[in-house]
Design a protein around this motif. Structure first.
Motif, PDB file in Angstrom:
ATOM      1  N   THR A  33       0.839  -1.196   0.000  1.00  0.00           N
ATOM      2  CA  THR A  33       0.000   0.000   0.000  1.00  0.00           C
ATOM      3  C   THR A  33       0.871   1.242   0.000  1.00  0.00           C
ATOM      4  OG1 THR A  33      -0.093   0.092   2.403  1.00  0.00           O
ATOM      5  CG2 THR A  33      -1.752  -1.241   1.311  1.00  0.00           C
ATOM      6  N   ASP A  34       0.224   2.379  -0.227  1.00  0.00           N
ATOM      7  CA  ASP A  34       0.949   3.651  -0.243  1.00  0.00           C
ATOM      8  C   ASP A  34       1.070   4.261   1.145  1.00  0.00           C
ATOM      9  OD1 ASP A  34       1.125   3.400  -2.971  1.00  0.00           O
ATOM     10  OD2 ASP A  34      -0.755   4.489  -3.332  1.00  0.00           O
ATOM     11  N   THR A  35       0.565   3.561   2.154  1.00  0.00           N
ATOM     12  CA  THR A  35       0.538   4.136   3.489  1.00  0.00           C
ATOM     13  C   THR A  35       1.930   4.215   4.103  1.00  0.00           C
ATOM     14  OG1 THR A  35      -1.644   3.159   3.761  1.00  0.00           O
ATOM     15  CG2 THR A  35      -0.540   3.953   5.747  1.00  0.00           C
ATOM     16  N   PHE A  36       2.736   3.200   3.923  1.00  0.00           N
ATOM     17  CA  PHE A  36       4.063   3.176   4.519  1.00  0.00           C
ATOM     18  C   PHE A  36       4.900   2.119   3.814  1.00  0.00           C
ATOM     19  CE2 PHE A  36       1.946  -0.324   6.291  1.00  0.00           C
ATOM     20  CZ  PHE A  36       2.879  -1.190   6.826  1.00  0.00           C
ATOM     21  N   SER A  37       6.132   2.031   4.189  1.00  0.00           N
ATOM     22  CA  SER A  37       7.066   1.091   3.548  1.00  0.00           C
ATOM     23  C   SER A  37       7.625   0.108   4.560  1.00  0.00           C
ATOM     24  CB  SER A  37       8.214   1.877   2.894  1.00  0.00           C
ATOM     25  OG  SER A  37       8.888   2.663   3.865  1.00  0.00           O
ATOM     26  N   ASP A  38       6.832  -0.270   5.541  1.00  0.00           N
ATOM     27  CA  ASP A  38       7.257  -1.239   6.541  1.00  0.00           C
ATOM     28  C   ASP A  38       7.239  -2.639   5.936  1.00  0.00           C
ATOM     29  OD1 ASP A  38       7.165  -2.999   8.985  1.00  0.00           O
ATOM     30  OD2 ASP A  38       7.255  -1.032   9.936  1.00  0.00           O
ATOM     31  N   SER A  39       7.917  -3.576   6.597  1.00  0.00           N
ATOM     32  CA  SER A  39       7.974  -4.948   6.092  1.00  0.00           C
ATOM     33  C   SER A  39       6.953  -5.849   6.768  1.00  0.00           C
ATOM     34  CB  SER A  39       9.378  -5.520   6.321  1.00  0.00           C
ATOM     35  OG  SER A  39       9.693  -5.529   7.702  1.00  0.00           O
ATOM     36  N   SER A  40       5.999  -5.290   7.476  1.00  0.00           N
ATOM     37  CA  SER A  40       4.989  -6.080   8.175  1.00  0.00           C
ATOM     38  C   SER A  40       3.600  -5.713   7.676  1.00  0.00           C
ATOM     39  CB  SER A  40       5.072  -5.847   9.692  1.00  0.00           C
ATOM     40  OG  SER A  40       6.340  -6.231  10.196  1.00  0.00           O
ATOM     41  N   ILE A  41       2.660  -6.608   7.977  1.00  0.00           N
ATOM     42  CA  ILE A  41       1.255  -6.371   7.664  1.00  0.00           C
ATOM     43  C   ILE A  41       0.543  -5.949   8.954  1.00  0.00           C
ATOM     44  CG2 ILE A  41      -0.895  -7.458   6.917  1.00  0.00           C
ATOM     45  CD1 ILE A  41       0.695  -9.323   5.203  1.00  0.00           C
ATOM     46  N   TYR A  42      -0.281  -4.930   8.867  1.00  0.00           N
ATOM     47  CA  TYR A  42      -1.044  -4.446  10.015  1.00  0.00           C
ATOM     48  C   TYR A  42      -2.527  -4.574   9.678  1.00  0.00           C
ATOM     49  CZ  TYR A  42       3.369  -2.623  11.739  1.00  0.00           C
ATOM     50  OH  TYR A  42       4.659  -2.513  12.182  1.00  0.00           O
ATOM     51  N   VAL A  43      -3.214  -5.427  10.457  1.00  0.00           N
ATOM     52  CA  VAL A  43      -4.614  -5.744  10.191  1.00  0.00           C
ATOM     53  C   VAL A  43      -5.461  -5.209  11.346  1.00  0.00           C
ATOM     54  CG1 VAL A  43      -6.275  -7.572   9.704  1.00  0.00           C
ATOM     55  CG2 VAL A  43      -3.895  -7.831   8.986  1.00  0.00           C
ATOM     56  N   PRO A  44      -6.472  -4.388  11.066  1.00  0.00           N
ATOM     57  CA  PRO A  44      -7.330  -3.898  12.150  1.00  0.00           C
ATOM     58  C   PRO A  44      -8.236  -5.002  12.681  1.00  0.00           C
ATOM     59  CG  PRO A  44      -8.193  -3.175  10.046  1.00  0.00           C
ATOM     60  CD  PRO A  44      -6.879  -3.857   9.755  1.00  0.00           C
ATOM     61  N   LEU A  45      -8.431  -5.023  13.973  1.00  0.00           N
ATOM     62  CA  LEU A  45      -9.335  -5.985  14.600  1.00  0.00           C
ATOM     63  C   LEU A  45     -10.701  -5.316  14.726  1.00  0.00           C
ATOM     64  CD1 LEU A  45      -6.967  -7.306  17.438  1.00  0.00           C
ATOM     65  CD2 LEU A  45      -7.225  -8.148  15.100  1.00  0.00           C
ATOM     66  N   ASN A  46     -11.486  -5.431  13.659  1.00  0.00           N
ATOM     67  CA  ASN A  46     -12.784  -4.763  13.592  1.00  0.00           C
ATOM     68  C   ASN A  46     -13.849  -5.645  14.215  1.00  0.00           C
ATOM     69  OD1 ASN A  46     -11.758  -2.503  12.193  1.00  0.00           O
ATOM     70  ND2 ASN A  46     -11.871  -3.608  10.254  1.00  0.00           N
ATOM     71  N   GLY A  47     -14.416  -5.166  15.320  1.00  0.00           N
ATOM     72  CA  GLY A  47     -15.475  -5.898  15.991  1.00  0.00           C
ATOM     73  C   GLY A  47     -16.831  -5.282  15.739  1.00  0.00           C
ATOM     74  N   SER A  48     -17.818  -5.758  16.457  1.00  0.00           N
ATOM     75  CA  SER A  48     -19.183  -5.273  16.271  1.00  0.00           C
ATOM     76  C   SER A  48     -19.358  -3.843  16.775  1.00  0.00           C
ATOM     77  CB  SER A  48     -20.159  -6.199  17.011  1.00  0.00           C
ATOM     78  OG  SER A  48     -19.831  -6.268  18.396  1.00  0.00           O
ATOM     79  N   THR A  49     -18.485  -3.419  17.677  1.00  0.00           N
ATOM     80  CA  THR A  49     -18.592  -2.066  18.223  1.00  0.00           C
ATOM     81  C   THR A  49     -17.503  -1.134  17.714  1.00  0.00           C
ATOM     82  OG1 THR A  49     -17.281  -2.742  20.151  1.00  0.00           O
ATOM     83  CG2 THR A  49     -19.680  -2.930  20.317  1.00  0.00           C
TER      84      THR A  49
END
Length: 521
Positions: free
Chosen positions: A215-231
């Motif tokens: 993605t164009d957000t950053f150039s890190d070597s890791s994946i960052y996944v949001p923990l989207n819950g019901s709230t």
């Protein structure tokens, strides 16, 4: 060097098997040559159609085992070998007979078509295998999550399964009280990712969008996944990208999303369960507080009214009261003050028992000594009532806290005295056996309704909340707490001749010491 899991290695093999390796191409040449060596000794016996069938079988084998393009190479090699060794004129690539030329053309077309079909079957088998593996991984994750109750257990399970499936170190980040993402307080696992970019994680948490190297957000070597819950977003998963292309495939992204959703739902379930537990505890605390206030207010009204009245009479006396009347008023004040003191003592004892602050001071005692001490404490109260004690001589010693066990007997005797009509006896029976000590206290009252025989041991519970008998409903609760602290049990039943009997049993954990009669004397 980054370590990868077996699942990640299989994933690597799966995606790279789509492109034939050098060995696969060599087999596309070797199989036709091997068939040529086998057919050559029988060239005078076999017809050209038979030889072409053998070559076609070789194409099938190469297509099934090594893929489509190696099978095309095998078909071309078959054509050259057939033209050079079997189609007249031999040892020449020219084919003189139209029949052989047509047969070879048909064989190559059939080989190409069947190779494509075989490749499709092979691809579907690989897809089915990968789907089965993903379903199995999801099942294992779901099974462990279903058994987890604490948030720390859920996070540990998630880290392990994500590492096992995707081969990358990972960690879960959650907001603190100030809303800033941070690592968990618990010690990290060996496979936990410790170098996560917290600024990127905060961006993912605030926007609820995934961020990785693509993605164009950053150039890190890791994946960052949001923990989207019901709230809303409750945290972020930081996953180290391994040097394998499989993690970037849509199916793997979908599998990662499924893993994350399972973990998020379990975290929300645990959070809701914790909130429900807290709400239940608050409700129980409120109920307990109301019961305490109700019981205390009832049991304090009478003694306080008596004390106030007696004290007021003594204070306003102008010499009209004789000495006998003054002694009675002073005695009433003392008696009611003692009742209030007993009430306070019971409340404090119950609080100490429930807080676990009471440490049993176990020693070896004779049962008759404990029962005798309890009777002496109630000598004044029971002086007008007959108490029948049934106890054989030479009872075995018991390993108990004598002070607390004496309090149990005092409470049971006091309870029996309250609910037995005047003049009727109270019974005590004591028996020791290899299994333990049994003590029964029987009254001559009205008995206990069967559906309340367990309820009466609850705190602040009284069969008749507003009765003439004093008490806050803690005596039997204290008895049960002390007996259970000794590892025993207590219960109540009704007597066939009327009244109730309270039976307690204390187990024996070790054999009592043997006392020499001569030493005792």
């Amino acid at each position: 060097m980054k370590s990868t899991s077996k699942a990640a290695e299989k994933l690597f093999d799966y995606h790279h098997s789509e492109s034939p390796s050098h060995g696969h191409w060599l087999w596309g040449i070797a199989i036709p040559l091997l068939l040529t060596l086998i057919d050559w000794p029988f060239r005078e016996i076999l017809t050209t159609s038979n030889i072409l069938m053998f070559y076609l079988l070789g194409v099938f084998f190469v297509a099934i085992r090594f893929g489509f393009w190696p099978s095309i190479l095998a078909s071309l090699t078959n054509a050259g070998a057939f033209a050079y060794f079997f189609a007249p004129p031999i040892f020449s690539f020219a084919i003189a007979e139209p029949e052989n030329l047509a047969g070879l053309a048909v064989t190559m077309v059939v080989g190409t078509v069947t190779s494509k079909l075989a490749e499709n079957v092979r691809h579907q088998a690989r897809v089915a295998e990968q789907r089965e593996r993903r379903v199995s991984a999801l099942y294992r994750l779901s099974k462990e999550l279903a058994e987890a109750r604490l948030e720390t257990e859920i996070i540990e399970i998630g880290v392990r399964h994500i590492y096992a499936e995707f081969g990358g170190r990972n960690t879960f980040l959650f907001p603190d009280r100030n809303g800033l993402l941070c690592y968990a307080d618990e010690p990290p696992l060996d496979i936990s990712l410790q170098g996560a970019n917290l600024s990127v994680a905060r961006w993912v948490f605030n926007h609820g969008q995934m961020a990785d190297k693509g993605t164009d957000t950053f150039s890190d070597s890791s994946i960052y996944v949001p923990l989207n819950g019901s709230t809303g977003t409750i945290g972020v998963l930081a996953l180290e990208q391994i040097n394998l292309p499989g993690i970037f495939f849509a199916e793997q992204r979908q599998l990662l999303d499924t893993f994350v959703n399972q973990i998020v739902h379990t975290l929300e379930r645990a959070n809701l369960a914790e909130k429900a537990k807290e709400a239940t505890l608050k409700m129980q605390a409120e109920t307990l507080r109301n019961s305490l206030l109700s019981s205390i207010s009832h049991d304090l009204r009478t003694p306080l009214a008596t004390i106030v009245c007696a004290a007021s009479t003594l204070e306003t006396d102008t010499g009209q009261l004789d000495e006998d009347r003054k002694r009675k008023l002073a005695g009433a004040i003392s008696e009611e003050a003692q009742r209030m003191s007993d009430l306070t003592t019971k409340i404090l004892e119950m609080a100490r028992l429930e807080a676990g602050e009471v440490v049993l001071n176990r020693q070896w005692y004779a049962p008759e000594e404990i029962v005798g001490s309890a009777l002496r404490r109630l000598d004044k109260k029971l002086k007008s009532r007959q108490v029948n004690v049934t106890m054989t001589d030479g009872q075995a010693l018991i390993y108990v806290d004598a002070v607390l066990l004496q309090q149990v007997i005092v409470n049971l005797l006091d309870n029996a005295d309250k609910y037995s009509p005047p003049g009727l006896p109270i019974g005590i029976s004591v028996e020791t056996a290899p299994s333990g000590l049994s003590i029964a206290v029987a009254d001559s009252g009205l008995g206990i309704p069967e559906h309340l025989q367990e309820k009466i041991f609850d705190k602040f519970f009284r069969i008749h909340a507003e009765s003439a008998q004093s008490g806050v409903g803690l005596g039997l609760s204290i008895c049960r707490a002390i007996v259970e602290a000794h590892g025993g049990k207590i219960h109540a039943t009704n007597r066939s001749i009327g009244g109730a009997v309270f039976q307690l049993h204390l187990p024996v954990s070790e054999a009592p010491p043997i006392i020499d009669p001569e030493e005792k004397s």
